[in-house]
Design a protein around this motif. Structure first.
Motif, PDB file in Angstrom:
ATOM      1  N   ILE A  19      32.169-100.370  -7.611  1.00 33.21           N
ATOM      2  CA  ILE A  19      32.624-100.104  -6.241  1.00 33.21           C
ATOM      3  C   ILE A  19      34.139 -99.904  -6.206  1.00 33.21           C
ATOM      4  O   ILE A  19      34.658 -99.121  -5.403  1.00 33.21           O
ATOM      5  CB  ILE A  19      32.202-101.262  -5.306  1.00 33.21           C
ATOM      6  CG1 ILE A  19      30.679-101.309  -5.192  1.00 33.21           C
ATOM      7  CG2 ILE A  19      32.825-101.121  -3.931  1.00 33.21           C
ATOM      8  CD1 ILE A  19      30.151-102.544  -4.488  1.00 33.21           C
ATOM      9  N   ALA A  20      34.841-100.600  -7.102  1.00 31.37           N
ATOM     10  CA  ALA A  20      36.302-100.504  -7.108  1.00 31.37           C
ATOM     11  C   ALA A  20      36.784 -99.142  -7.612  1.00 31.37           C
ATOM     12  O   ALA A  20      37.848 -98.664  -7.194  1.00 31.37           O
ATOM     13  CB  ALA A  20      36.903-101.614  -7.978  1.00 31.37           C
ATOM     14  N   SER A  21      35.988 -98.474  -8.474  1.00 31.30           N
ATOM     15  CA  SER A  21      36.496 -97.280  -9.165  1.00 31.30           C
ATOM     16  C   SER A  21      36.990 -96.168  -8.234  1.00 31.30           C
ATOM     17  O   SER A  21      38.119 -95.688  -8.402  1.00 31.30           O
ATOM     18  CB  SER A  21      35.437 -96.730 -10.111  1.00 31.30           C
ATOM     19  OG  SER A  21      35.039 -97.723 -11.016  1.00 31.30           O
ATOM     20  N   PRO A  22      36.186 -95.715  -7.251  1.00 32.40           N
ATOM     21  CA  PRO A  22      36.706 -94.645  -6.393  1.00 32.40           C
ATOM     22  C   PRO A  22      37.928 -95.110  -5.604  1.00 32.40           C
ATOM     23  O   PRO A  22      38.849 -94.317  -5.354  1.00 32.40           O
ATOM     24  CB  PRO A  22      35.536 -94.330  -5.447  1.00 32.40           C
ATOM     25  CG  PRO A  22      34.665 -95.528  -5.485  1.00 32.40           C
ATOM     26  CD  PRO A  22      34.829 -96.112  -6.863  1.00 32.40           C
ATOM     27  N   LEU A  23      37.935 -96.393  -5.223  1.00 29.39           N
ATOM     28  CA  LEU A  23      39.080 -96.919  -4.480  1.00 29.39           C
ATOM     29  C   LEU A  23      40.337 -96.887  -5.339  1.00 29.39           C
ATOM     30  O   LEU A  23      41.437 -96.622  -4.850  1.00 29.39           O
ATOM     31  CB  LEU A  23      38.798 -98.354  -4.022  1.00 29.39           C
ATOM     32  CG  LEU A  23      37.574 -98.544  -3.123  1.00 29.39           C
ATOM     33  CD1 LEU A  23      37.363-100.029  -2.828  1.00 29.39           C
ATOM     34  CD2 LEU A  23      37.754 -97.780  -1.816  1.00 29.39           C
ATOM     35  N   ILE A  46      40.479 -85.495   2.258  1.00 31.66           N
ATOM     36  CA  ILE A  46      40.583 -85.020   0.879  1.00 31.66           C
ATOM     37  C   ILE A  46      39.502 -85.663   0.018  1.00 31.66           C
ATOM     38  O   ILE A  46      38.909 -85.028  -0.855  1.00 31.66           O
ATOM     39  CB  ILE A  46      42.004 -85.291   0.323  1.00 31.66           C
ATOM     40  CG1 ILE A  46      43.011 -84.393   1.052  1.00 31.66           C
ATOM     41  CG2 ILE A  46      42.063 -85.061  -1.175  1.00 31.66           C
ATOM     42  CD1 ILE A  46      44.456 -84.723   0.785  1.00 31.66           C
ATOM     43  N   MET A  47      39.181 -86.930   0.288  1.00 24.79           N
ATOM     44  CA  MET A  47      38.092 -87.580  -0.454  1.00 24.79           C
ATOM     45  C   MET A  47      36.749 -86.912  -0.138  1.00 24.79           C
ATOM     46  O   MET A  47      35.916 -86.718  -1.032  1.00 24.79           O
ATOM     47  CB  MET A  47      38.027 -89.074  -0.117  1.00 24.79           C
ATOM     48  CG  MET A  47      39.150 -89.874  -0.739  1.00 24.79           C
ATOM     49  SD  MET A  47      39.045 -91.641  -0.349  1.00 24.79           S
ATOM     50  CE  MET A  47      37.815 -92.179  -1.530  1.00 24.79           C
ATOM     51  N   VAL A  48      36.546 -86.564   1.128  1.00 22.55           N
ATOM     52  CA  VAL A  48      35.303 -85.866   1.499  1.00 22.55           C
ATOM     53  C   VAL A  48      35.222 -84.543   0.747  1.00 22.55           C
ATOM     54  O   VAL A  48      34.192 -84.207   0.145  1.00 22.55           O
ATOM     55  CB  VAL A  48      35.252 -85.620   3.024  1.00 22.55           C
ATOM     56  CG1 VAL A  48      34.025 -84.792   3.389  1.00 22.55           C
ATOM     57  CG2 VAL A  48      35.243 -86.935   3.791  1.00 22.55           C
ATOM     58  N   ALA A  49      36.343 -83.789   0.764  1.00 20.01           N
ATOM     59  CA  ALA A  49      36.362 -82.492   0.090  1.00 20.01           C
ATOM     60  C   ALA A  49      36.128 -82.650  -1.403  1.00 20.01           C
ATOM     61  O   ALA A  49      35.387 -81.868  -2.010  1.00 20.01           O
ATOM     62  CB  ALA A  49      37.701 -81.790   0.362  1.00 20.01           C
ATOM     63  N   GLY A  50      36.746 -83.656  -2.002  1.00 15.85           N
ATOM     64  CA  GLY A  50      36.584 -83.881  -3.441  1.00 15.85           C
ATOM     65  C   GLY A  50      35.143 -84.241  -3.794  1.00 15.85           C
ATOM     66  O   GLY A  50      34.584 -83.759  -4.780  1.00 15.85           O
ATOM     67  N   ALA A  51      34.541 -85.097  -2.955  1.00 19.23           N
ATOM     68  CA  ALA A  51      33.154 -85.496  -3.193  1.00 19.23           C
ATOM     69  C   ALA A  51      32.248 -84.270  -3.189  1.00 19.23           C
ATOM     70  O   ALA A  51      31.385 -84.103  -4.048  1.00 19.23           O
ATOM     71  CB  ALA A  51      32.702 -86.495  -2.123  1.00 19.23           C
ATOM     72  N   ALA A  71      37.189 -80.908  -8.427  1.00 18.49           N
ATOM     73  CA  ALA A  71      37.574 -81.829  -7.357  1.00 18.49           C
ATOM     74  C   ALA A  71      39.091 -82.012  -7.347  1.00 18.49           C
ATOM     75  O   ALA A  71      39.734 -81.943  -6.290  1.00 18.49           O
ATOM     76  CB  ALA A  71      36.877 -83.178  -7.540  1.00 18.49           C
ATOM     77  N   PHE A  72      39.666 -82.222  -8.541  1.00 23.89           N
ATOM     78  CA  PHE A  72      41.115 -82.416  -8.614  1.00 23.89           C
ATOM     79  C   PHE A  72      41.842 -81.201  -8.053  1.00 23.89           C
ATOM     80  O   PHE A  72      42.794 -81.335  -7.268  1.00 23.89           O
ATOM     81  CB  PHE A  72      41.549 -82.674 -10.065  1.00 23.89           C
ATOM     82  CG  PHE A  72      43.033 -82.892 -10.214  1.00 23.89           C
ATOM     83  CD1 PHE A  72      43.575 -84.155 -10.050  1.00 23.89           C
ATOM     84  CD2 PHE A  72      43.891 -81.826 -10.480  1.00 23.89           C
ATOM     85  CE1 PHE A  72      44.948 -84.359 -10.156  1.00 23.89           C
ATOM     86  CE2 PHE A  72      45.256 -82.020 -10.589  1.00 23.89           C
ATOM     87  CZ  PHE A  72      45.787 -83.294 -10.425  1.00 23.89           C
ATOM     88  N   ILE A 210      39.429 -86.923  -6.765  1.00 18.84           N
ATOM     89  CA  ILE A 210      38.595 -87.474  -7.854  1.00 18.84           C
ATOM     90  C   ILE A 210      37.922 -88.755  -7.370  1.00 18.84           C
ATOM     91  O   ILE A 210      36.760 -89.019  -7.690  1.00 18.84           O
ATOM     92  CB  ILE A 210      39.438 -87.729  -9.128  1.00 18.84           C
ATOM     93  CG1 ILE A 210      39.973 -86.394  -9.664  1.00 18.84           C
ATOM     94  CG2 ILE A 210      38.597 -88.424 -10.197  1.00 18.84           C
ATOM     95  CD1 ILE A 210      40.753 -86.523 -10.959  1.00 18.84           C
ATOM     96  N   GLY A 211      38.664 -89.549  -6.583  1.00 17.36           N
ATOM     97  CA  GLY A 211      38.050 -90.746  -6.000  1.00 17.36           C
ATOM     98  C   GLY A 211      36.821 -90.382  -5.185  1.00 17.36           C
ATOM     99  O   GLY A 211      35.781 -91.048  -5.261  1.00 17.36           O
TER     100      GLY A 211
END
Lengths: 314, 349
Positions: A19-23, A46-51, A71-72, A210-211
């Motif tokens: 759970i910590a990794s994307p954060l 940006i997280m939504v777009a990356g996902a 994603a990056f 990337i997150g």
């Protein structure tokens, strides 16, 4: 299952790290932006777009690492837009950030509907699989908890170490930190505050993406609209909680994730039947606000955060 | 590059950048429409027809305008004082919750008593919701952007709990929705037979009141002074903390009136999809209105028209209705840039 059973299970600690990794990715990205003096409220979008970008790239046939790269790049492009508006033009970072989140989120949902017009449930991909690290993963308890994660998780922790090294041990890191503390000193050295800040926002936004991609490529194997669900805002709180330092930010993310993993398991105990599930789901957000309150007295905030720099203006 | 203030902008300087911003928004929209394989002209025409092309469409747009005037005003009032209230969504739901609690049987009174009580109670609820983050900001320096944003998630979960628990309609066939409002608690229609309720009228009155307060009252002046330079305002003897708190009360209260008006005027009950992001869209409305209270009315109509028009266009042509959100977000970003360029010249080093 009672509370001690939860804390002494390897699965709980493995979930915490997962759970910590994307954060960690997104918090480090935000930290980089803020260290250079730019608050990036585009993080949620940006997280939504990356996902989405990472997932759709893999769905279209790219290898998993190709998805991470896409994603990056998408994050970096969005960061580019943010940085042009907020750095050389010095527009309100609040307004630009909120605008970027709205733009990135709606662009993502639009593209999803354009690419997959008639699907009722999103297609699945083959996500990153856990990678057992030889020898270490055989250690009882700790092996299962820490060394049987996906490659992207290991990358998150590696990135934190690299970020700490670059920020504190290299001239580039010094320049980034100075751009966020005393931009006029950077300009006096003949360096471009604008270039440093824009670079930090572009790279930082790539990391946020990337997150987001971690969610679709590693934690799950598909994309849902409500997937990011405020994680970006939580990461902004984690940057404050971590006092703008990569190591502390990682600790904060782990602490936060442990709490999240704990509340999920607590829902399955007798207490879970007693308290409605909504109150468990609230806890991460409440915890983030509490973290902000606890840390509010400390004065670690970069001195020039949110202060535009216009050369020659005094 | 660097920015150089223009002391006396020419009329062209003031008009050209905002026009270019609108053109740029249309270009972005057109490109995206072409990616979806449709003709931009058709899509734009359908959006206009769907928004204002018939009496039904126009009423739909006006009904959508109403909550956006309230949330737009809430954001405009707050942003003028540089109070970054991104929590209008939670405040809206707070107003809706109070309206539903009082209006479904907790009190009984004739309509002319009930409606003002509901509105005032909703206003107070919204004000209280924003007071927390603002006190955290003035006392401890906690950034209100993050706290108000995070609180949106907390409060929506709380509403979800209420709708599945204490406020759940026993007659609701198991759906998470509240009971229906009593007839005395419903805002009447402005004209007989026309589907437009008095929430719209209240919204226009609110805009006028805020405009007068802004232009004529001491508080309006103090709020602007605090927004322009907090330290200078404090030095000039303006009680900054007290002004921030008054701003929060007005801003949170206005956002909550959107919830009151939607429940009492339009829907008649509370569900978790009462607001499709009116709180966040209020930010776009306020920025497009340049934070001017009367401008908010115009901007809210414009934004509502795009949403309603895009919904209808999406049904007719099949371009995803998210195009509306993209248009508004890009209009917001282009417009803040354009406004800057009306006041500053870009010089190359």
């Amino acid at each position: 299952m009672d509370i001690l059973d939860i804390l002494f299970s390897a699965a709980f600690w493995a979930a915490t790290v997962r759970i910590a990794s994307p954060l960690i990715f997104a918090t480090l990205g935000e930290l980089l932006c803020e260290r250079a003096g730019v608050l990036n409220l585009g993080i949620e979008g940006i997280m939504v777009a990356g996902a989405f970008a990472g997932w759709i790239a893999v769905w279209a046939g790219l290898p998993l690492w190709g998805g991470v790269a896409v994603a990056f790049l998408v994050g970096a492009m969005l960061g580019g837009v943010h940085s042009v508006l907020s750095v050389p033009f010095g527009l309100s970072q609040h307004v630009v950030g909120i605008g970027m989140t709205l733009l990135a989120t709606s662009l993502t949902f639009y593209m999803y509907r354009v690419i997959l017009p008639e699907v009722s449930s999103p297609p699945k991909i083959t996500a990153f699989q856990p990678l057992d690290i030889p020898v270490l993963s055989d250690i009882p308890f700790f092996g299962a908890a820490l060394f049987s994660q996906t490659a992207l998780t290991y990358l998150a922790f590696l990135l934190a170490a690299v970020m700490a090294y670059v920020l504190y041990r290299t001239p580039l890191g010094l320049a980034v930190r100075a751009a966020g503390e005393r931009p006029e000193a950077v300009a006096t050295q003949g360096l471009s505050v604008t270039a440093i800040r824009m670079g930090a926002v572009i790279v930082g936004s790539g990391l946020m993406a990337i997150g987001g991609a971690f969610l679709t490529l590693s934690a799950f194997d598909s994309f849902f609209f409500e997937m990011v669900n405020g994680r970006g805002w939580i990461c902004i709180a984690l940057v404050v909680f971590g006092a703008w330092r990569p190591g502390k930010a990682v600790l904060g993310a782990l602490l936060f994730a442990a709490f999240d993993a704990f509340q999920i398991r607590l829902q399955q105990t007798p207490m879970g039947a007693f308290l409605p599930y909504q109150f468990f789901l609230m806890m991460p957000y409440i915890l983030s606000i509490l973290a902000l309150i606890v840390m509010s007295r400390r004065a670690d905030v970069p001195a020039a955060l949110m202060v535009p720099f216009n050369k020659g203006e005094r | 590059m660097r920015l150089e203030p223009i002391s006396a902008p020419t009329p062209a300087r003031r008009i050209v950048p905002p026009v270019l911003a609108l053109v740029a928004t249309l270009v972005v929209t057109s490109v995206l429409v072409m990616i979806a394989g449709r003709a931009p002209g058709d899509v734009l025409r359908q959006i206009v027809i769907g928004a204002v092309g018939s009496k039904f469409a126009l009423l739909e747009t006006l009904n959508r305008t109403t909550p956006l005037i309230f949330t737009g005003l809430a954001v405009a009032v707050a942003f003028r004082a540089k109070l970054w209230n991104i929590g209008a969504e939670a405040q809206l739901y707070a107003g809706a919750v109070i309206t539903v609690i009082l209006g479904t049987g907790a009190m009984s009174a004739p309509s002319f008593v009930m409606l003002p009580v509901l509105a005032v109670a909703a206003f107070i609820a919204g004000a209280l919701i924003l007071l927390g983050p603002v006190i955290l900001k003035t006392r401890l320096g906690v950034d209100e952007v993050v706290t108000t944003l995070l609180f949106n998630f907390i409060f929506l979960l709380f509403v979800s709990f209420l709708l599945e628990g204490p406020l759940k309609d026993p007659m609701g066939m198991g759906w998470p929705k509240s009971a229906r409002m009593l007839p005395e608690g419903r805002l009447p229609r402005i004209f007989d037979g026309v589907r437009l309720h008095w929430g719209f009228g209240v919204a226009l009155i609110a805009a006028l009141v805020i405009w007068v307060m802004d232009a004529k009252s001491t508080l309006g002046f103090e709020m602007r002074a605090v927004g322009q330079n907090r330290d200078a305002a404090r030095f000039a003897g303006i009680p900054v903390t007290s002004v921030m708190i008054k701003t929060a009360v007005i801003s949170g209260g206005l956002a909550a009136l959107a919830g009151f008006s939607e429940v009492s005027g339009l829907k008649g009950s509370l569900t978790l999809d009462l607001s499709p992001g009116f709180g966040y869209t209020g930010i776009v409305v306020a920025m497009l209105a340049l934070l001017h209270p009367l401008g908010v009315v115009v901007a809210a109509f414009f934004v509502a028209a795009i949403f309603v028009g895009a919904d209808s266009m999406s049904r007719a042509i099949g371009v995803p209705s998210y195009i509306a959100d993209i248009m508004l977000a890009s209009a917001l970003l282009f417009m803040v840039l354009a406004i800057l360029l009306t006041k500053f010249r870009v010089r190359r080093d």
